[in-house]
Design an enzyme around this catalytic site. Structure first.
Site, PDB file in Angstrom:
ATOM      1  N   SER A 190      13.542  -8.623  16.166  1.00 48.77           N
ATOM      2  CA  SER A 190      13.310  -8.878  17.590  1.00 48.77           C
ATOM      3  C   SER A 190      13.200 -10.372  17.865  1.00 48.77           C
ATOM      4  O   SER A 190      12.688 -11.124  17.050  1.00 48.77           O
ATOM      5  CB  SER A 190      12.021  -8.191  18.047  1.00 48.77           C
ATOM      6  OG  SER A 190      11.775  -8.482  19.412  1.00 48.77           O
ATOM      7  N   HIS A 241       8.149  -1.103  19.769  1.00 48.88           N
ATOM      8  CA  HIS A 241       8.167  -2.469  20.296  1.00 48.88           C
ATOM      9  C   HIS A 241       9.061  -2.549  21.528  1.00 48.88           C
ATOM     10  O   HIS A 241       8.676  -3.100  22.574  1.00 48.88           O
ATOM     11  CB  HIS A 241       8.664  -3.430  19.213  1.00 48.88           C
ATOM     12  CG  HIS A 241       9.108  -4.776  19.718  1.00 48.88           C
ATOM     13  ND1 HIS A 241      10.315  -4.966  20.364  1.00 48.88           N
ATOM     14  CD2 HIS A 241       8.513  -5.989  19.673  1.00 48.88           C
ATOM     15  CE1 HIS A 241      10.443  -6.238  20.691  1.00 48.88           C
ATOM     16  NE2 HIS A 241       9.361  -6.878  20.293  1.00 48.88           N
ATOM     17  N   LYS A 297      10.023  -0.808  15.484  1.00 57.30           N
ATOM     18  CA  LYS A 297      10.875  -1.602  16.374  1.00 57.30           C
ATOM     19  C   LYS A 297      11.168  -0.834  17.658  1.00 57.30           C
ATOM     20  O   LYS A 297      11.207  -1.403  18.761  1.00 57.30           O
ATOM     21  CB  LYS A 297      12.186  -1.963  15.669  1.00 57.30           C
ATOM     22  CG  LYS A 297      13.211  -2.705  16.551  1.00 57.30           C
ATOM     23  CD  LYS A 297      12.646  -3.988  17.135  1.00 57.30           C
ATOM     24  CE  LYS A 297      13.720  -4.941  17.625  1.00 57.30           C
ATOM     25  NZ  LYS A 297      14.693  -4.402  18.568  1.00 57.30           N
ATOM     26  N   GLU A 328       8.268  -3.263  25.424  1.00 56.65           N
ATOM     27  CA  GLU A 328       9.045  -4.289  26.139  1.00 56.65           C
ATOM     28  C   GLU A 328       9.528  -3.750  27.482  1.00 56.65           C
ATOM     29  O   GLU A 328       9.432  -4.445  28.512  1.00 56.65           O
ATOM     30  CB  GLU A 328      10.231  -4.702  25.263  1.00 56.65           C
ATOM     31  CG  GLU A 328      11.161  -5.724  25.865  1.00 56.65           C
ATOM     32  CD  GLU A 328      12.348  -5.977  24.954  1.00 56.65           C
ATOM     33  OE1 GLU A 328      13.485  -5.951  25.452  1.00 56.65           O
ATOM     34  OE2 GLU A 328      12.137  -6.190  23.741  1.00 56.65           O
TER      35      GLU A 328
END
Length: 488
Positions: free
Chosen positions: A132, A189, A186, A193
């Site tokens: 990222s 994540h 991820k 976001e």
């Protein structure tokens, strides 16, 4: 012609992310062999780096593999999905037992689990890693979240931790867990976001169309917010975006079509939350908000049908200042909810897939390099260091106090949005979740009664031990209690 030079790692896929990761690696002294399906892409990249002695161009899979030191490490930076599997099959004939394949794309975690198992049967180690930070992060220090076959970690750790972003001199990279754990973290994540972006967009919308602020005034607010509790990458770039003017001097953001795109990771987070039964409401509302935004033509027709939103009533400067503080507090509190829900999901996934996730370590990995990086994450790390068995972030003193302090203004901002007919699905759903989570009594008893009435699905009673189930003949009993007990 086969290569004889011994490169530290090979990388396949020279799009912008791949190129920037390669340059990051070579800057840190690692020799990198590169390959791209299009020879022209490889030639262009090599031509742009004529003095880079750590860069080795290859023009076939066999050539790439022969250039690597054992155990061979090959990182794929290609489109997620079938392309990854196709490259794995092309690599296999040239690999030896103990060699390592790394998938650095945005792959679905179940694909990474499958690939880990499949390659293990062939003696090949697999790492599925989230990366990222976008193009800039890849070039100068991303957040890296590796998972898969733990036996491969020692071989790639020096490279990954060298090129990763640093927070308090610690690399934003550490081993996440087995199988698909890296890509799962991820995925979460990216879901967070989605939530952060939607919350910021709603806050901007409240300022612009609820308070009547200009883009320049909004820019000033976001720049100021970035110096305090909301200090983060996304707040920072929001201020930068609002500063940008088009050729005619008008704010460029005003000329961008309000129809948001998506690549699927937010949707995957929502799907996983439904599969695991975890109420990740804010992230899923953020995904649905993008879907709603895509209905631009229908929204134009609907506005014409239902009428324009009434103009913003005049407000004094003092009233505007107070509402700006309310919006700030609503954004901050909702952000806490978003992370708490993300961590709830990871905790349940860890149980489901037998992963040993280091929750404080994950927060550390997100503190630098990645899109959701913020000072906020330090408090998450502290919370899990203080109590590794913490069941929910909302119960940690820092976050509990922050929510209680923000609650009144949070409600004020949501009420303001409703009164102004401004949609705030993320801010509102976060508040609704908070109210539900801290309620000892919810109306699910009525739902259970309904389910038992029409489908004999049974229910539990508050005056019986959990796990004891009852069924009532609601029709024949004539309103009198007539239940059957089931021990489960």
């Amino acid at each position: 012609m086969l290569m004889t030079q011994q490169a530290d790692i090979g990388l396949i896929g020279l799009a912008v992310m791949g190129q920037n990761l390669v340059l990051n690696m070579t800057d840190h002294g690692f020799k990198v062999a590169v390959y791209n399906r299009s020879r022209e892409k490889t030639d262009e990249f090599l031509a742009a780096e004529p003095d880079n002695e750590n860069l080795l161009g290859c023009f076939s899979i066999e050539e790439l593999i022969s250039s690597l030191a054992a155990p061979r490490k090959i990182m794929l930076m290609v489109k997620a999905g079938e392309v990854v599997d196709l490259f794995i099959e092309q690599l296999l004939p040239y690999l030896d037992e103990g060699d390592i394949i790394i998938d650095g794309g945005n792959s679905l975690y179940t694909d990474s689990q499958r690939r880990t198992d499949y390659l293990a049967e062939k003696g090949i180690q697999f790492i599925g890693t989230g990366v990222s930070g976008g193009e800039e992060g890849a070039r100068y220090g991303p957040s890296i979240m590796p998972g898969g076959n733990v036996a491969a970690w020692a071989s790639v750790k020096p490279i990954f931790q060298a090129i990763a972003a640093k927070a308090d001199d610690a690399p934003c990279c550490d081993w996440v867990g087995d199988g698909g754990a890296g890509h799962y973290v991820k995925m979460v994540h990216n879901g967070i976001e989605y939530g952060d972006m939607q919350l910021i967009a709603e806050s901007y919308h409240l300022m612009r169309y609820g308070l009547g602020l200009s883009a320049d005034e909004c820019q000033t607010v976001f720049a100021e917010w970035n110096t305090g509790l909301l200090d983060s990458y996304l707040i920072e770039i929001t201020a930068e975006i609002l500063k940008f003017k088009d050729e005619d001097g008008a704010p460029l953001v005003d000329k961008i079509l309000d129809a948001a795109g998506q690549k699927g990771t937010g949707k995957w987070t929502g799907i996983s939350s439904l599969e695991l039964g975890i109420p990740v409401t804010l992230i899923t509302e953020s995904v649905y908000s993008r879907c709603l935004s895509a209905l631009k033509d229908e929204r134009i027709k609907a506005q014409a049908h239902f009428g324009e939103i009434p103009p913003t009533p005049a407000m004094s400067e003092q009233e505007k200042a107070e509402m700006l503080q309310a919006i700030h507090d609503a954004l901050y509190a909702s952000k806490i909810i978003s992370y708490a829900q993300g961590y709830m999901l990871m905790r349940e996934a860890a149980k489901e897939f037998s992963w040993q996730l280091n929750y404080g370590g994950i927060a550390l990995m997100w503190r630098g390099g990645c899109i959701i990086r913020s000072t906020f994450l330090g408090e998450i790390k502290n919370a899990y260091e203080a109590n590794p068995e913490l069941s929910n972030l909302l119960l940690a003193d820092f976050f509990s106090n922050a929510l209680q302090k923000s609650a009144a203004n949070w409600r004020k901002a949501v009420i303001f949005a409703i009164q102004r007919q401004i949609p705030t699905p993320a801010l509102s759903s976060a508040l609704t979740f908070f109210d539900g989570y801290k309620s000892a009594t919810l109306p699910a008893n009525m739902i259970q009664a309904q389910r038992d009435y029409f489908g004999a699905h049974t229910y539990e009673r508050i005056d019986a031990p959990r796990g004891t189930f009852f069924h009532t003949d609601w029709i024949q009993s004539g309103g009198r209690v007539s239940s059957t007990t089931y021990e489960v």
